[in-house]
Design a protein around this motif. Structure first.
Motif, PDB file in Angstrom:
ATOM      1  N   ASP A  17       1.015  -1.546  -0.429  1.00  0.00           N
ATOM      2  CA  ASP A  17      -0.316   0.217  -0.135  1.00  0.00           C
ATOM      3  C   ASP A  17       0.882   1.260  -0.034  1.00  0.00           C
ATOM      4  O   ASP A  17       0.862   2.326  -0.580  1.00  0.00           O
ATOM      5  N   LEU A  18       2.135   1.022   0.367  1.00  0.00           N
ATOM      6  CA  LEU A  18       2.697   2.286   0.735  1.00  0.00           C
ATOM      7  C   LEU A  18       3.905   2.754  -0.528  1.00  0.00           C
ATOM      8  O   LEU A  18       3.584   3.912  -1.131  1.00  0.00           O
ATOM      9  N   VAL A  19       3.893   1.782  -1.374  1.00  0.00           N
ATOM     10  CA  VAL A  19       5.209   1.834  -2.305  1.00  0.00           C
ATOM     11  C   VAL A  19       3.340   2.139  -3.238  1.00  0.00           C
ATOM     12  O   VAL A  19       3.457   3.376  -4.194  1.00  0.00           O
ATOM     13  N   ALA A  20       2.336   1.736  -3.956  1.00  0.00           N
ATOM     14  CA  ALA A  20       1.620   2.374  -4.330  1.00  0.00           C
ATOM     15  C   ALA A  20       0.904   3.437  -3.697  1.00  0.00           C
ATOM     16  O   ALA A  20       0.959   4.482  -4.955  1.00  0.00           O
ATOM     17  N   GLN A  21       0.801   3.677  -2.673  1.00  0.00           N
ATOM     18  CA  GLN A  21      -0.025   5.622  -1.813  1.00  0.00           C
ATOM     19  C   GLN A  21       1.511   6.086  -2.539  1.00  0.00           C
ATOM     20  O   GLN A  21       0.919   8.117  -3.155  1.00  0.00           O
ATOM     21  N   SER A  22       3.145   5.952  -2.868  1.00  0.00           N
ATOM     22  CA  SER A  22       3.743   6.627  -3.131  1.00  0.00           C
ATOM     23  C   SER A  22       4.099   7.467  -4.732  1.00  0.00           C
ATOM     24  O   SER A  22       4.683   8.345  -4.437  1.00  0.00           O
ATOM     25  N   LEU A  23       3.347   6.221  -4.751  1.00  0.00           N
ATOM     26  CA  LEU A  23       3.086   6.988  -6.776  1.00  0.00           C
ATOM     27  C   LEU A  23       2.768   8.191  -6.309  1.00  0.00           C
ATOM     28  O   LEU A  23       2.804   9.390  -7.535  1.00  0.00           O
ATOM     29  N   GLU A  24       1.842   8.790  -5.939  1.00  0.00           N
ATOM     30  CA  GLU A  24       0.680   9.520  -5.983  1.00  0.00           C
ATOM     31  C   GLU A  24       1.534  10.523  -4.668  1.00  0.00           C
ATOM     32  O   GLU A  24       1.818  11.820  -5.147  1.00  0.00           O
ATOM     33  N   GLU A  25       2.131  10.512  -3.493  1.00  0.00           N
ATOM     34  CA  GLU A  25       2.339  10.863  -2.356  1.00  0.00           C
ATOM     35  C   GLU A  25       3.822  10.017  -2.614  1.00  0.00           C
ATOM     36  O   GLU A  25       3.824   9.773  -1.492  1.00  0.00           O
ATOM     37  N   PRO A  26       4.746  10.650  -2.628  1.00  0.00           N
ATOM     38  CA  PRO A  26       6.300  10.265  -2.875  1.00  0.00           C
ATOM     39  C   PRO A  26       6.859  10.255  -1.742  1.00  0.00           C
ATOM     40  O   PRO A  26       7.532   9.382  -1.240  1.00  0.00           O
ATOM     41  N   GLU A  27       5.915  11.178  -1.023  1.00  0.00           N
ATOM     42  CA  GLU A  27       7.295  11.696   0.332  1.00  0.00           C
ATOM     43  C   GLU A  27       6.891  10.711   1.395  1.00  0.00           C
ATOM     44  O   GLU A  27       7.304   9.818   2.389  1.00  0.00           O
ATOM     45  N   LEU A  28       5.983   9.244   1.238  1.00  0.00           N
ATOM     46  CA  LEU A  28       5.679   8.026   2.151  1.00  0.00           C
ATOM     47  C   LEU A  28       6.229   7.203   1.867  1.00  0.00           C
ATOM     48  O   LEU A  28       6.673   6.101   2.645  1.00  0.00           O
ATOM     49  N   PHE A  29       7.255   6.897   0.650  1.00  0.00           N
ATOM     50  CA  PHE A  29       8.505   6.260   0.310  1.00  0.00           C
ATOM     51  C   PHE A  29       9.084   6.430   1.315  1.00  0.00           C
ATOM     52  O   PHE A  29       9.854   5.128   1.919  1.00  0.00           O
ATOM     53  N   ALA A  30       9.265   7.155   2.073  1.00  0.00           N
ATOM     54  CA  ALA A  30      10.455   7.702   3.189  1.00  0.00           C
ATOM     55  C   ALA A  30      10.203   6.411   4.352  1.00  0.00           C
ATOM     56  O   ALA A  30      10.786   6.422   5.388  1.00  0.00           O
ATOM     57  N   ARG A  31       8.564   5.935   4.249  1.00  0.00           N
ATOM     58  CA  ARG A  31       8.643   5.194   5.757  1.00  0.00           C
ATOM     59  C   ARG A  31       8.975   3.750   5.456  1.00  0.00           C
ATOM     60  O   ARG A  31       9.241   3.545   6.343  1.00  0.00           O
ATOM     61  N   LEU A  32       9.219   3.521   4.304  1.00  0.00           N
ATOM     62  CA  LEU A  32       9.629   2.106   4.189  1.00  0.00           C
ATOM     63  C   LEU A  32      11.179   2.054   3.898  1.00  0.00           C
ATOM     64  O   LEU A  32      12.018   1.183   5.157  1.00  0.00           O
ATOM     65  N   TYR A  33      11.707   3.699   3.608  1.00  0.00           N
ATOM     66  CA  TYR A  33      13.132   4.161   4.074  1.00  0.00           C
ATOM     67  C   TYR A  33      13.750   3.482   5.826  1.00  0.00           C
ATOM     68  O   TYR A  33      14.235   3.002   6.209  1.00  0.00           O
ATOM     69  N   ASP A  34      12.681   4.421   6.346  1.00  0.00           N
ATOM     70  CA  ASP A  34      12.285   3.756   8.044  1.00  0.00           C
ATOM     71  C   ASP A  34      12.346   2.948   8.479  1.00  0.00           C
ATOM     72  O   ASP A  34      12.601   2.446   9.822  1.00  0.00           O
ATOM     73  N   ARG A  35      11.310   1.731   7.465  1.00  0.00           N
ATOM     74  CA  ARG A  35      11.698   0.087   8.346  1.00  0.00           C
ATOM     75  C   ARG A  35      12.280  -0.035   8.159  1.00  0.00           C
ATOM     76  O   ARG A  35      12.866  -1.046   8.661  1.00  0.00           O
ATOM     77  N   TYR A  36      13.312  -0.002   7.196  1.00  0.00           N
ATOM     78  CA  TYR A  36      14.183  -0.898   6.019  1.00  0.00           C
ATOM     79  C   TYR A  36      15.707  -0.823   6.307  1.00  0.00           C
ATOM     80  O   TYR A  36      15.888  -1.863   5.753  1.00  0.00           O
ATOM     81  N   ALA A  37      15.656   0.182   6.298  1.00  0.00           N
ATOM     82  CA  ALA A  37      16.962   1.507   5.710  1.00  0.00           C
ATOM     83  C   ALA A  37      17.660   0.933   7.173  1.00  0.00           C
ATOM     84  O   ALA A  37      19.260  -0.068   6.432  1.00  0.00           O
ATOM     85  N   PRO A  38      18.200   0.367   8.110  1.00  0.00           N
ATOM     86  CA  PRO A  38      18.398  -0.085   9.306  1.00  0.00           C
ATOM     87  C   PRO A  38      19.212  -1.768   8.768  1.00  0.00           C
ATOM     88  O   PRO A  38      20.497  -2.226   9.096  1.00  0.00           O
ATOM     89  N   ASP A  39      18.249  -2.924   8.275  1.00  0.00           N
ATOM     90  CA  ASP A  39      18.558  -3.771   8.174  1.00  0.00           C
ATOM     91  C   ASP A  39      18.682  -4.245   6.610  1.00  0.00           C
ATOM     92  O   ASP A  39      20.460  -5.301   6.551  1.00  0.00           O
ATOM     93  N   ILE A  40      18.418  -3.552   6.015  1.00  0.00           N
ATOM     94  CA  ILE A  40      19.672  -3.054   4.846  1.00  0.00           C
ATOM     95  C   ILE A  40      21.563  -2.708   4.957  1.00  0.00           C
ATOM     96  O   ILE A  40      21.994  -3.348   4.470  1.00  0.00           O
ATOM     97  N   HIS A  41      21.030  -1.550   5.590  1.00  0.00           N
ATOM     98  CA  HIS A  41      22.837  -1.229   6.279  1.00  0.00           C
ATOM     99  C   HIS A  41      23.406  -2.118   6.604  1.00  0.00           C
ATOM    100  O   HIS A  41      24.441  -2.354   7.001  1.00  0.00           O
ATOM    101  N   ARG A  42      22.794  -3.058   8.034  1.00  0.00           N
ATOM    102  CA  ARG A  42      23.895  -3.992   8.598  1.00  0.00           C
ATOM    103  C   ARG A  42      23.970  -5.031   7.703  1.00  0.00           C
ATOM    104  O   ARG A  42      24.947  -5.219   7.790  1.00  0.00           O
ATOM    105  N   TYR A  43      23.094  -5.434   6.700  1.00  0.00           N
ATOM    106  CA  TYR A  43      23.560  -6.190   6.008  1.00  0.00           C
ATOM    107  C   TYR A  43      24.511  -6.011   4.401  1.00  0.00           C
ATOM    108  O   TYR A  43      25.980  -6.540   4.789  1.00  0.00           O
ATOM    109  N   ALA A  44      24.268  -4.929   4.526  1.00  0.00           N
ATOM    110  CA  ALA A  44      25.571  -4.317   3.095  1.00  0.00           C
ATOM    111  C   ALA A  44      26.277  -4.478   4.347  1.00  0.00           C
ATOM    112  O   ALA A  44      27.857  -4.105   3.415  1.00  0.00           O
ATOM    113  N   ALA A  45      27.175  -3.441   5.714  1.00  0.00           N
ATOM    114  CA  ALA A  45      27.691  -3.261   5.991  1.00  0.00           C
ATOM    115  C   ALA A  45      28.928  -4.585   6.361  1.00  0.00           C
ATOM    116  O   ALA A  45      30.062  -4.762   5.917  1.00  0.00           O
ATOM    117  N   ARG A  46      28.261  -5.660   6.422  1.00  0.00           N
ATOM    118  CA  ARG A  46      28.965  -7.192   6.548  1.00  0.00           C
ATOM    119  C   ARG A  46      28.856  -7.749   5.910  1.00  0.00           C
ATOM    120  O   ARG A  46      30.176  -8.609   5.390  1.00  0.00           O
TER     121      ARG A  46
END
Length: 194
Positions: free
Chosen positions: A10-39
């Motif tokens: 839903d967030l991805v779909a709504q971010s097509l109209e309201e791009p700022e909503l995509f930041a919520r995905l970043y907030d949810r998953y960036a720490p996990d992606i960062h940890r994986y990339a750091a390792r």
């Protein structure tokens, strides 16, 4: 905007109209992606890779299947592809670790001295074993071991069948065990027994 959290699709779909909503995905998953990339690549490269992962995701969000409620595998797939592009750098770092036994990345995720000491004895041979794996086998193994993805999530992230995930993981585990001097016949992981 407040209210209940949106499902990822839903967030991805709504971010097509309201791009700022995509930041919520970043907030949810960036720490996990960062940890994986750091390792995989080190703390400095992880910052750039995390940013690039979300930039690619943002730019390609119109192609995301919004019926998939969980964007985590999609984001790990993007990160794995970007890491694949940096494979030569990763393999060089793993080979250097295998030669020298010094891992500057380990300090960013090993918090206690006793863990560092125990890990230090195995890290050089482990790095050599990881460097010797094919990129596909290494991606599967590290997405399971470091990103804690399930087999279906790894399959989704890499765009391969679950059976391929199982066979790559089995092969990678066997090769790593052999490289570390363990007899694969006596060190089966219970999850490998069907």
């Amino acid at each position: 905007m407040t209210g209940p959290p949106f499902a990822d699709g839903d967030l991805v779909a709504q971010s097509l109209e309201e791009p700022e909503l995509f930041a919520r995905l970043y907030d949810r998953y960036a720490p996990d992606i960062h940890r994986y990339a750091a390792r995989r690549l080190g703390a400095g490269a992880a910052d750039d890779l995390t940013a690039e992962t979300f930039l690619v995701a943002f730019r390609t969000r119109s192609r995301y299947d919004t019926d998939r409620g969980n964007a985590r595998p999609w984001l790990y797939g993007i990160a794995a592809n970007l890491i694949g592009k940096q494979r030569r750098t990763e393999v060089r770092a793993l080979r250097a670790l295998a030669r020298t036994g010094h891992d500057p990345i380990a300090e960013s995720w090993s918090e206690r001295a006793d863990e560092r000491l125990a890990a230090g004895t195995a890290q050089a041979p482990l790095a050599g074993a990881l460097a010797a794996l094919s990129a596909g086998d290494r991606h599967v193994l590290l997405l399971v071991a470091w990103a804690d993805l399930t087999y279906p999530e790894v399959a989704e992230a890499l765009g391969i069948p679950v059976g391929t995930v199982r066979s790559r993981l089995n092969r990678a585990r066997r090769k790593v065990r052999t490289a570390l001097g363990a007899d694969p016949a006596f060190t089966l992981d219970p999850s490998e027994v069907v």
